[in-house]
Design a protein around this motif. Structure first.
Motif, mmCIF file in Angstrom:
data_model
loop_
_atom_site.group_PDB
_atom_site.id
_atom_site.type_symbol
_atom_site.label_atom_id
_atom_site.label_comp_id
_atom_site.label_asym_id
_atom_site.label_seq_id
_atom_site.Cartn_x
_atom_site.Cartn_y
_atom_site.Cartn_z
ATOM 1 N N ILE A 1 48.982 3.901 56.238
ATOM 2 C CA ILE A 1 49.367 5.265 55.874
ATOM 3 C C ILE A 1 50.894 5.382 55.870
ATOM 4 C CG2 ILE A 1 49.234 7.717 56.511
ATOM 5 C CD1 ILE A 1 46.527 6.668 55.733
ATOM 6 N N PHE B 1 53.378 3.220 55.438
ATOM 7 C CA PHE B 1 54.148 2.577 54.362
ATOM 8 C C PHE B 1 54.213 3.417 53.077
ATOM 9 C CE2 PHE B 1 53.875 -0.292 50.590
ATOM 10 C CZ PHE B 1 55.233 -0.496 50.451
ATOM 11 N N PRO B 2 53.069 3.816 52.484
ATOM 12 C CA PRO B 2 53.202 4.644 51.275
ATOM 13 C C PRO B 2 53.883 5.985 51.559
ATOM 14 C CG PRO B 2 50.884 4.423 51.913
ATOM 15 C CD PRO B 2 51.666 3.480 52.768
ATOM 16 N N LEU B 3 53.565 6.590 52.702
ATOM 17 C CA LEU B 3 54.105 7.914 53.007
ATOM 18 C C LEU B 3 55.632 7.918 53.070
ATOM 19 C CD1 LEU B 3 53.555 10.878 53.896
ATOM 20 C CD2 LEU B 3 53.494 10.058 56.254
ATOM 21 N N VAL C 1 57.202 5.050 49.770
ATOM 22 C CA VAL C 1 56.877 5.097 48.340
ATOM 23 C C VAL C 1 56.643 6.502 47.778
ATOM 24 C CG1 VAL C 1 55.531 3.980 46.525
ATOM 25 C CG2 VAL C 1 55.721 2.868 48.739
ATOM 26 N N MET C 2 55.896 7.346 48.488
ATOM 27 C CA MET C 2 55.513 8.640 47.899
ATOM 28 C C MET C 2 56.714 9.536 47.672
ATOM 29 S SD MET C 2 52.122 9.837 49.816
ATOM 30 C CE MET C 2 50.763 8.731 50.031
#
Lengths: 89, 193
Positions: free
Chosen positions: B184, B186-188, B191-192
């Motif tokens: 959770i 890493f993308p949060l 990236v997001m």
């Protein structure tokens, strides 16, 4: 190969690597906005579920524990989606 | 020819019940952190988007690969215990531990680059969250590795068998939680946008 994929742990690991690559790629191309966020949350949800079911081995666990961890995943993804939706308004 | 399926195994929770309550408590703490990040960002998305671009996404993605692979080795260790394959238990725990070590090394390089550029918790809200969230997780990787080290010593003494794998399963569950949280995080944070 068939034998390797019959082990749920191998299958999960393989899918997790592909999913990680997709998220990384979305970052590389600068994907942003509602569509990108939903895609990344869906990927994170699929990955998290594989860890819960095939790594933590909760697939065959009492339903309460499986639902508690999957519920956490839904709760966290929903809160993130809500916050991002607010930021887009 | 026997076409009857094997009777379903009784549902069981791997490891000790206590570890699952501990895992749940940890996950709730991280849920609060993740939501705090997302809602803080909602107040100032431009600033978060700007500074997010300074993060090393390649390092973050590579660290995901390391944790996912580390988790995979530890499942293989648990499976080996269920087959009473003693050498494979210790070997896979060690491989999982090494993946954790790789994660720490990558993270230390990442922190060194950021701190070297004069970035700190007080630089801005984004970096405050980036440093505190990743560092809180970093501490959990270290605790997970301490647990794996204990499991490795025990496995080498032949403690874990198909009849008694509870301790191994408990430690493994904690290690998978560390992986789950990063999936959770890493993308949060990286990236997001």
């Amino acid at each position: 190969m068939m034998n390797a994929l019959s082990n749920p742990a191998h299958r999960a690991w393989f899918v997790l690597l592909i999913a990680t690559t997709i998220t990384w790629y979305l970052g590389e191309v600068g994907a942003a906005g509602t569509g990108a966020i939903i895609a990344m949350l869906v990927i994170a949800f699929v990955k998290g579920r594989l860890v819960i079911l095939d790594f933590m081995e909760l697939r065959e666990a009492p339903l309460m524990w499986r639902l508690l961890l999957e519920g956490w995943l839904i709760l966290v993804s929903s809160l993130i989606l809500l916050a991002y939706w607010i930021s887009l308004k | 020819m026997n076409t009857l399926a094997a009777p379903p195994l009784p549902r069981r929770l791997p490891g000790d019940l206590a570890i699952w309550f501990f895992i749940l408590a940890e996950m709730l703490a991280f849920a609060v952190f993740f939501a705090s990040y997302a809602f803080a960002r909602a107040h100032n998305p431009e600033m978060f988007n700007l500074y997010q671009q300074t993060l090393d996404r390649n390092a973050g993605a590579f660290n995901t690969v390391l944790l996912v692979t580390g988790s995979w080795f530890v499942v293989l260790a648990v499976q080996a215990a269920h087959r009473d394959n003693q050498p494979a238990i210790a070997r896979n725990i060690l491989l999982g531990f090494l993946c954790g070590g790789g994660f720490l090394v990558v993270k230390i390089f990442e922190y060194a680059a950021k701190f070297g550029a004069g970035i700190s918790m007080s630089t801005n809200t984004f970096y405050m969250f980036y440093i505190s969230l990743t560092f809180f997780h970093f501490m959990h990787v270290i605790l997970g590795m301490v647990i794996l080290a204990v499991l490795w010593f025990q496995a080498r003494q032949g403690v874990y068998t198909s009849q008694s794998a509870n301790g191994l399963e408990s430690g493994a569950a904690y290690w998978h939680m560390v992986d789950l949280l990063w999936i959770i995080l890493f993308p949060l944070v990286y990236v997001m946008r």
